[in-house]
Design an enzyme around this catalytic site. Structure first.
Site, mmCIF file in Angstrom:
data_model
loop_
_atom_site.group_PDB
_atom_site.id
_atom_site.type_symbol
_atom_site.label_atom_id
_atom_site.label_comp_id
_atom_site.label_asym_id
_atom_site.label_seq_id
_atom_site.Cartn_x
_atom_site.Cartn_y
_atom_site.Cartn_z
ATOM 1 N NE ARG A 37 -26.555 29.514 51.188
ATOM 2 C CZ ARG A 37 -25.436 29.360 51.874
ATOM 3 N NH1 ARG A 37 -24.290 29.181 51.237
ATOM 4 N NH2 ARG A 37 -25.441 29.388 53.202
ATOM 5 C CG ASN A 83 -33.273 38.844 56.727
ATOM 6 O OD1 ASN A 83 -33.077 39.457 57.771
ATOM 7 N ND2 ASN A 83 -33.322 37.517 56.682
ATOM 8 C CE1 TYR A 148 -23.253 40.484 60.374
ATOM 9 C CE2 TYR A 148 -22.948 41.802 62.353
ATOM 10 C CZ TYR A 148 -23.776 41.167 61.459
ATOM 11 O OH TYR A 148 -25.140 41.217 61.638
ATOM 12 C CE LYS A 152 -25.036 42.735 58.228
ATOM 13 N NZ LYS A 152 -26.190 42.461 57.345
#
Length: 257
Positions: A37, A83, A148, A152
Site C-alpha cells: 500500500r 507475502n 490468524y 493460515k
C-alpha cells in the site's frame, strides 16, 4: 529454479520480511516487482535494491478487485510470492467485525485470487512458481490468534491442493511456514514477545531458506527451530492434547468480565 534473470512479483514488500526477501532475491539476480500500500516505501526499496529494472505496483489488497488488478499491472513474471498478511491477534469475541473480514480477505481470499489470476501469466511463460507465505500458526494455534491461525491453516491446505493441480504444467507451488522472526516479524512489529522458549529466527536466515525453497520447488518449508517444527507436526496428530497444553497460555478472566 535458477533465480538469476527471473521476474518476481512480491506482495507485502514494504513490510520488514518483505523487504528482507526482496533484497535477498535481488542479490541472487532476480528483478523485483514490488507491491504494497505504501508507494513511498516501495519506491525507496526499489531504488536501493541491487540490479536494475525493479518496478512497483502500489495497491491496497483489501479493496475489491485489487488482487486481480495487481497481477494485470505487473505484466510478465516468473514467480509470484504472496507475502502480504494481517495479524488478527485478538480473541474472537473482541475482534471488530470489519477487522474480521479484512483478516479473512488478506490472509486467505487474496492469495487464492492472486494465484488464479497468475496461472495464465505463468502458463504463457512456460512455467514458474507460486509461493504462499503462511505461518507455523497454521499447524498449531495459541490463544488470541483464532482468526490468524485459521486463515493460515486454510492457506496451507489450499497450497497443498493446488500443487498437484499445476505440477503437470511446470508451475510449482511452495508454502512457507515461518515461526517467530526476530526484529521484523509480526510479533516484533506489534511489540509483543514470543512465547517463552519459542526460539527466534533471524530475518536473514528466513530469507536464505525462502530462496532455497523456491530454488528446489519445495512443497513446504517450515522455517523455525527444530523443537517448534516438531510441535507443529505433533499438534496435527494430537490436536486435543495440544489444545489443552496451549490453553495454559490463555488469559484468565474473572467472573462477569
Amino acid at each position: 529454479m535458477d533465480l538469476a534473470g527471473k521476474r518476481v512479483l512480491l506482495t507485502g514488500a514494504a513490510g520488514g520480511l518483505g523487504e528482507t526477501a526482496a533484497l535477498a532475491l535481488a542479490e541472487r539476480g532476480a528483478t523485483l516487482i514490488l507491491s504494497s500500500r505504501n508507494t513511498e516505501q516501495l519506491e525507496r526499496i526499489a531504488a536501493e535494491l541491487p540490479g536494475a529494472g525493479h518496478t512497483i505496483v502500489a495497491a491496497d489488497l483489501s479493496e475489491d478487485g485489487a488482487a486481480e488488478a495487481v497481477i494485470e499491472r505487473a505484466g510478465e513474471f516468473d514467480i509470484l510470492i504472496v507475502n502480504a498478511g494481517r495479524p488478527g491477534g485478538w480473541e474472537l469475541a473482541e475482534l471488530p467485525a470489519d477487522e474480521l473480514g479484512e483478516v479473512v480477505r488478506i490472509n486467505f481470499e487474496v492469495p487464492i485470487r492472486m494465484a488464479r489470476a497468475a496461472i495464465p501469466v505463468l502458463r504463457a511463460r512456460g512455467g514458474g512458481q507460486i509461493v504462499f507465505v503462511a505461518s507455523l500458526a497454521g499447524k498449531f494455534a495459541l490463544p488470541k490468534s483464532t482468526m490468524y491461525s485459521s486463515t493460515k491453516s486454510g492457506l496451507r491446505t489450499f497450497a497443498w491442493a493446488l500443487r498437484p493441480e499445476l505440477a503437470r504444467e511446470g508451475i510449482g507451488v511452495t508454502l512457507i511456514s515461518p515461526g517467530f522472526i526476530s526484529e521484523v516479524g509480526m510479533f516484533a512489529k506489534r511489540k509483543r514477545k514470543a512465547p517463552p522458549g519459542a526460539g527466534l529466527i533471524s530475518p536473514q536466515r528466513y530469507a536464505r531458506q525462502l530462496l532455497r525453497a523456491i530454488e528446489k520447488n519445495s512443497g513446504e518449508a517450515v522455517i523455525a527451530p527444530p523443537h517448534l517444527r516438531a510441535i507443529g507436526q505433533l499438534s496435527l496428530i494430537w490436536p486435543g492434547l495440544f489444545a489443552r497444553i496451549f490453553s495454559r497460555f490463555a488469559p484468565q478472566r474473572k467472573p462477569g468480565e
